[in-house]
Scaffold this active site. Structure first.
Site, PDB file in Angstrom:
ATOM      1  N   GLU A 190      -3.711   8.209  -5.255  1.00 53.96           N
ATOM      2  CA  GLU A 190      -3.889   7.564  -6.555  1.00 53.96           C
ATOM      3  C   GLU A 190      -5.097   8.164  -7.266  1.00 53.96           C
ATOM      4  O   GLU A 190      -6.149   8.316  -6.649  1.00 53.96           O
ATOM      5  CB  GLU A 190      -4.075   6.047  -6.378  1.00 53.96           C
ATOM      6  CG  GLU A 190      -2.834   5.359  -5.809  1.00 53.96           C
ATOM      7  CD  GLU A 190      -2.998   3.841  -5.698  1.00 53.96           C
ATOM      8  OE1 GLU A 190      -4.056   3.309  -6.093  1.00 53.96           O
ATOM      9  OE2 GLU A 190      -2.059   3.187  -5.219  1.00 53.96           O
TER      10      GLU A 190
ATOM     11  N   HIS B  43      -1.000   0.765  -9.980  1.00 55.71           N
ATOM     12  CA  HIS B  43      -1.699  -0.180  -9.101  1.00 55.71           C
ATOM     13  C   HIS B  43      -2.249  -1.362  -9.910  1.00 55.71           C
ATOM     14  O   HIS B  43      -3.444  -1.680  -9.878  1.00 55.71           O
ATOM     15  CB  HIS B  43      -2.838   0.517  -8.354  1.00 55.71           C
ATOM     16  CG  HIS B  43      -3.199  -0.169  -7.067  1.00 55.71           C
ATOM     17  ND1 HIS B  43      -3.587   0.521  -5.941  1.00 55.71           N
ATOM     18  CD2 HIS B  43      -3.232  -1.484  -6.715  1.00 55.71           C
ATOM     19  CE1 HIS B  43      -3.857  -0.338  -4.952  1.00 55.71           C
ATOM     20  NE2 HIS B  43      -3.642  -1.563  -5.423  1.00 55.71           N
TER      21      HIS B  43
ATOM     22  N   ARG C 205       0.854  -1.182   0.000  1.00 56.36           N
ATOM     23  CA  ARG C 205       0.000   0.000   0.000  1.00 56.36           C
ATOM     24  C   ARG C 205       0.891   1.234   0.000  1.00 56.36           C
ATOM     25  O   ARG C 205       1.960   1.255   0.613  1.00 56.36           O
ATOM     26  CB  ARG C 205      -0.916   0.022   1.226  1.00 56.36           C
ATOM     27  CG  ARG C 205      -2.124  -0.891   1.125  1.00 56.36           C
ATOM     28  CD  ARG C 205      -3.134  -0.338   0.137  1.00 56.36           C
ATOM     29  NE  ARG C 205      -4.396  -1.077   0.144  1.00 56.36           N
ATOM     30  CZ  ARG C 205      -4.730  -2.016  -0.721  1.00 56.36           C
ATOM     31  NH1 ARG C 205      -3.840  -2.377  -1.658  1.00 56.36           N
ATOM     32  NH2 ARG C 205      -5.911  -2.600  -0.674  1.00 56.36           N
TER      33      ARG C 205
END
Length: 325
Positions: free
Chosen positions: A262, A281, A233
């Protein structure tokens, strides 16, 4: 449930509905919803499938969860739903553990090879039509520490070891006889874990204990030739400290698939650093991954309807599925 005994299932869809939901739709009243409609969908719902697994909307809609028994999130990380009201409730939480293990391990190996074989520079030189001979590095015999000893971390350790790296782990408790890592260090002594290591791989779950664990002190403890790879993360890292470490040469490079914000803002300095590899991601997202996520939920839905034990039950105080579950 409805008057006929049919369970009511709310599904938070995101941009598109999940595929292959026919088997579930035949056994439940399914309410597909976006974030704006989640509260209405939760009223009277027995279960919630968070297919939009990065959404943080659930705490605001939680007041409407008047009958919820079970929540399944289509991700390995459950930090988006780790808020006090859920943690203190009787709602059972499950996740998609197991779907991403091998694909993320392959991503990590790919980034290790990219660094060692200087592949990004080769692509830049190719774009410039420049022939420049260089020497590259061996990965055989290099060392790696995987910070996070869950299933994804174990898959990473096995694949890196198969490629010839010397691998150790870092987790909640230290031990010397782990079947995948051999030696596991305690993350309470993170600086010692990452010292004198060629590759540091972050894959720990995001909890109160792991947030911001990679800070100025952690990067300062790494050797200047070390590369940092984050597939856990973004919030595991103090991003400003990472940028400073990269700029100063405290570490040699970073491969980052996750970020504390993000999408990564277009003006962020990480974009223009030649020693940084960025992906949006996607380290676990291989062809067919969405169907696999639905497959895990569908199996758990069948178990739930049959009164059987569910797979991947999360310990809501720890923030992840305990080993052996």
């Amino acid at each position: 449930m409805t008057e006929t005994g049919t369970p009511v299932l709310a599904v938070l869809t995101g941009d598109a509905p999940p595929p292959d939901m026919t088997a579930v739709e035949q056994q439940a009243e399914v309410r597909y919803t976006d974030a704006a409609g989640l509260a209405d969908a939760l009223r009277g719902a027995d279960a919630l499938f968070m297919y939009d697994f990065l959404s943080t909307v659930l705490p605001a809609a939680w007041h409407a969860a008047d009958r919820l028994q079970w929540l399944h999130i289509a991700a390995a990380g459950v930090d988006p739903v780790m808020f006090p009201e859920l943690q203190e409730s009787d709602v059972v939480l499950t996740n998609a553990r197991g779907v991403f293990d091998d694909s993320i391990a392959e991503y990590v190996l790919g980034q290790v090879l990219s660094f060692a074989k200087d592949m990004p520079r080769s692509l830049r030189l190719q774009d410039a039509r420049t022939w420049r001979h260089r020497e590259t590095e061996r990965i055989g015999g290099a060392s790696a520490v995987v910070v996070g000893t869950g299933p994804i971390g174990r898959a990473i350790a096995r694949l890196l070891r198969a490629a010839g790296l010397r691998v150790s782990g870092a987790g909640r408790r230290s031990r010397s006889d782990d079947p995948d890592f051999g030696t596991v260090h305690s993350t309470e002594r993170l600086a010692e874990c990452v010292a004198d290591t060629d590759y540091v791989v972050a894959v720990a779950p995001l909890t109160d204990q792991t947030k911001n664990m990679f800070d100025e002190a952690a990067f300062a403890a790494m050797k200047p030739s070390a590369r940092f790879i984050n597939v856990g993360r973004g919030e595991l890292v103090v991003t400003d400290d990472l940028v400073a470490a990269l700029r100063s040469g405290a570490i040699a490079g970073a491969a980052l698939d996750v970020f504390d914000t993000e999408p990564l803002p277009a003006d962020h300095p990480l974009w223009t650093m030649e020693n940084v590899l960025i992906s949006p991601h996607m380290s676990g997202d291989v062809v067919g991954w969405r169907r696999e996520l639905v497959g895990v939920f569908t199996d758990n839905f069948r178990r739930w309807r049959a009164g059987e034990s569910l797979r991947n039950v999360v310990d809501k105080q720890l923030g992840y599925v305990p080993s052996g579950s």
